[in-house]
Write a protein that holds these residues in place. Sequence first.
Motif, PDB file in Angstrom:
ATOM      1  N   MET A  32       1.136   5.125   0.615  1.00 30.02           N
ATOM      2  CA  MET A  32       0.400   6.120   1.384  1.00 30.02           C
ATOM      3  C   MET A  32       1.173   7.434   1.433  1.00 30.02           C
ATOM      4  O   MET A  32       2.401   7.437   1.409  1.00 30.02           O
TER       5      MET A  32
ATOM      6  N   TRP B  70      -9.689   3.465   4.855  1.00 30.16           N
ATOM      7  CA  TRP B  70      -8.265   3.375   5.156  1.00 30.16           C
ATOM      8  C   TRP B  70      -7.963   2.171   6.037  1.00 30.16           C
ATOM      9  O   TRP B  70      -6.962   1.488   5.848  1.00 30.16           O
TER      10      TRP B  70
ATOM     11  N   GLU C 251      -8.134   5.929  -6.979  1.00 28.68           N
ATOM     12  CA  GLU C 251      -7.254   4.876  -6.488  1.00 28.68           C
ATOM     13  C   GLU C 251      -7.100   3.823  -7.568  1.00 28.68           C
ATOM     14  O   GLU C 251      -8.055   3.493  -8.265  1.00 28.68           O
TER      15      GLU C 251
ATOM     16  N   THR D 106      -3.052   4.652  -3.191  1.00 30.99           N
ATOM     17  CA  THR D 106      -4.196   5.229  -2.495  1.00 30.99           C
ATOM     18  C   THR D 106      -4.438   6.673  -2.902  1.00 30.99           C
ATOM     19  O   THR D 106      -3.555   7.359  -3.406  1.00 30.99           O
TER      20      THR D 106
ATOM     21  N   HIS E  66      -7.749  -0.764   3.879  1.00 26.20           N
ATOM     22  CA  HIS E  66      -6.462  -0.807   3.173  1.00 26.20           C
ATOM     23  C   HIS E  66      -5.372  -1.376   4.066  1.00 26.20           C
ATOM     24  O   HIS E  66      -4.544  -2.187   3.617  1.00 26.20           O
TER      25      HIS E  66
ATOM     26  N   VAL F  13       0.855  -1.187   0.000  1.00 29.58           N
ATOM     27  CA  VAL F  13       0.000   0.000   0.000  1.00 29.58           C
ATOM     28  C   VAL F  13       0.891   1.237   0.000  1.00 29.58           C
ATOM     29  O   VAL F  13       1.792   1.367   0.838  1.00 29.58           O
TER      30      VAL F  13
END
Length: 212
Positions: free
Chosen positions: A21, A82, A49, A70, A85, A19
């Motif tokens: 971020m 979130w 996304e 993201t 995720h 992921v």
Amino acid sequence: MNNHQRSASGAKTPDVKLVVMGRMGVGKSALVVRYLTRRFIWEYDPTLEFSYKHQTLVDDDVVSMEILDTAGQLYGDNRRQWEGHVRWGDGFLLVYSVTDKQSFHDVGRMKEFLDEAKKPRNVTAVILANKMDLKHERCISTDEGEKLAQELSCGYFEGSALLGDGVISEAIEELCREVRRRKMMENRTRRRSSSQMAKQVFSRVLTKIYNS
């Protein structure tokens, strides 16, 4: 090996789920696209996304990964999204821009969020300082970045999506390496636990037989 595609339902579960971020504007999408295609694209929609599947060699092993790029802010109206995720991901690439102090401070908040959501498991994360090409606008030093990474127990890399200097690949592949290492340790622990449980059950059965 440089094949990639948008994720599709029914596809094989990837070895590693990553992921990406960071605050809006730090260059998350540019980093991901640079890694996957070796190209730089200037404009992105920050509200979208995307999830990409990719295969690469890590320590001479073919590793399949899924990368979630993201969108939006961590502390917005989509906190539940979130958290989803975070539960989905195995490893996390925390991105800030060396030209944006707020994005730097957000990294600590993101790591705190990850630690809380992943508890009691340890979070596997790497920090990537982006936009190193904008030296005249830089306001976060290497020393500050390294200190933060040490405090958060994360790997640390500095690079530029624009320049494509190879650091992006190093950061992502190091993250893959750490995720795989952690999974191997967890599997060994589970196998030892299962073996011990089996021995205990067998011992109890034998005890009952001998005492009957």
